[in-house]
Write a protein that holds these residues in place. Structure first.
Motif, short mmCIF file in Angstrom:
data_model
loop_
_atom_site.label_atom_id
_atom_site.label_comp_id
_atom_site.label_asym_id
_atom_site.label_seq_id
_atom_site.Cartn_x
_atom_site.Cartn_y
_atom_site.Cartn_z
N HIS A 34 0.86 -1.18 0.00
CA HIS A 34 0.00 0.00 0.00
C HIS A 34 0.89 1.23 0.00
CE1 HIS A 34 -3.73 -2.25 1.78
NE2 HIS A 34 -3.47 -2.57 0.53
N ALA A 35 0.64 2.10 -0.94
CA ALA A 35 1.51 3.27 -1.11
C ALA A 35 1.63 4.08 0.17
CB ALA A 35 0.96 4.14 -2.24
N GLU A 36 0.52 4.25 0.88
CA GLU A 36 0.49 5.13 2.04
C GLU A 36 1.39 4.64 3.17
OE1 GLU A 36 -2.73 6.19 -0.55
OE2 GLU A 36 -2.07 4.24 0.20
N ASN A 37 1.72 3.35 3.19
CA ASN A 37 2.62 2.83 4.23
C ASN A 37 4.07 3.19 3.97
OD1 ASN A 37 0.47 1.64 5.56
ND2 ASN A 37 0.73 -0.34 4.54
N HIS A 38 4.35 3.77 2.80
CA HIS A 38 5.74 4.05 2.44
C HIS A 38 5.92 5.50 1.98
CE1 HIS A 38 5.27 -0.32 2.23
NE2 HIS A 38 6.52 -0.35 2.59
N MET A 39 5.07 6.39 2.47
CA MET A 39 5.16 7.79 2.07
C MET A 39 6.05 8.62 2.98
SD MET A 39 1.40 8.72 0.55
CE MET A 39 0.92 8.08 -1.08
#
Length: 284
Positions: A34-39
């Motif tokens: 999930h993109a948001e976990n790596h922002m």
């Protein structure tokens, strides 16, 4: 997308499996994050993902872009998504057909949209904006829904077809979402899939759902917390037999099981992918 990924199934990358993946290097096609976990700029999520990315292909699945928001997508969020995509070079980038922000407030949910011409124009503009900034085609996922709008002007499948044609995006076909929505709204999932614009599909998701409420009129909820149910497997088998193999993800995001249980689900999907490919080759 490489030809190998067409014939491989993947799994969501979870911290619970970190040690096993890095030490055992299991034979799995790819991982989704999930993109948001790596922002963020750094920290354990990036340390883990960098090591996994050196071993496996990855896909990036967004859950917070709010591509259907009437107020527009948050430019900061889109810029952070671009940073993740540029850093890890995923073979697929995908988002949801939903909205989750209003007046600067993030609602932490994937909320439904009315299927109208006005909504279609709005979402098309936002997909164009995202694809232009990212410099690549993205996939948009069909939602699981729990209500319908009186102002709907077209079926969901027509909306998705028009969105793909106007924006050039691809589609992520979540078979579990089809089953959930069909049960909640009283339509036949096979009829839905017969009208789905499959020519634009670039990925398939499979997951499990919970059954809540009155047994006579149950509500299905897309929970991603259990094995893929038989009816989802059946629809998936019919779908890839008709279409040929497509990258397929097992989504299991909460109540995460031990690795062997998740790996068995992935192996089942991959066996069906290879069988569908053999049918395609024989027919060619």
């Amino acid at each position: 997308m490489t030809a190998d990924c067409l014939l491989r199934a993947g799994a969501g990358l979870k911290p619970e499996h970190q040690r096993h993946i890095l030490e055992a290097r299991p034979d799995i096609g790819w991982f989704e994050v999930h993109a948001e976990n790596h922002m963020g700029a750094g920290g354990p999520p990036h340390h883990f993902l960098e090591r996994v990315r050196a071993l496996y292909p990855v896909s990036v699945h967004g859950v917070g872009l709010s591509i259907g928001s009437a107020g527009g997508m948050a430019s900061g969020h889109l810029a952070r998504l671009k940073s993740v995509v540029d850093r890890y070079q995923p073979f697929i980038v995908s988002e949801h057909l939903a909205w989750s922000t209003h007046d600067g407030i993030f609602l932490n949910d994937l909320l439904p949209l009315p299927y109208t011409e006005a909504t279609l124009s709005l979402v098309t503009r936002h997909v164009d904006e995202a694809q232009t900034l990212l410099g690549r085609r993205i996939l948009i996922e069909n939602p699981s829904t729990y209500l319908r709008f009186d102002e709907d002007e077209m079926p969901e499948t027509d909306f998705l077809r028009a969105l793909a044609r106007r924006s050039g995006c691809g589609l992520l076909l979540d078979v579990n979402n089809v089953v959930v929505s069909a049960a909640n709204h009283g339509f036949d999932p096979r009829s839905y899939l017969a009208t789905f614009p499959v020519e634009h599909v670039g990925e398939i998701h499979l997951a499990g759902y919970a059954v809540l409420g009155d047994p006579e009129e149950p509500l299905l909820v897309d929970t991603h917390d259990r094995p893929v149910p038989p009816e989802v497997w059946d629809l998936y088998h019919r779908l890839i037999t008709r279409l040929g193999p497509l990258p397929t993800l097992i989504e299991w995001d909460s109540s995460v099981p031990a690795w062997p249980i998740l790996a068995a689900e992935v192996a089942r999907a991959e066996a069906l992918l290879r069988a569908a490919d053999e049918v395609r080759v024989r027919a060619a």
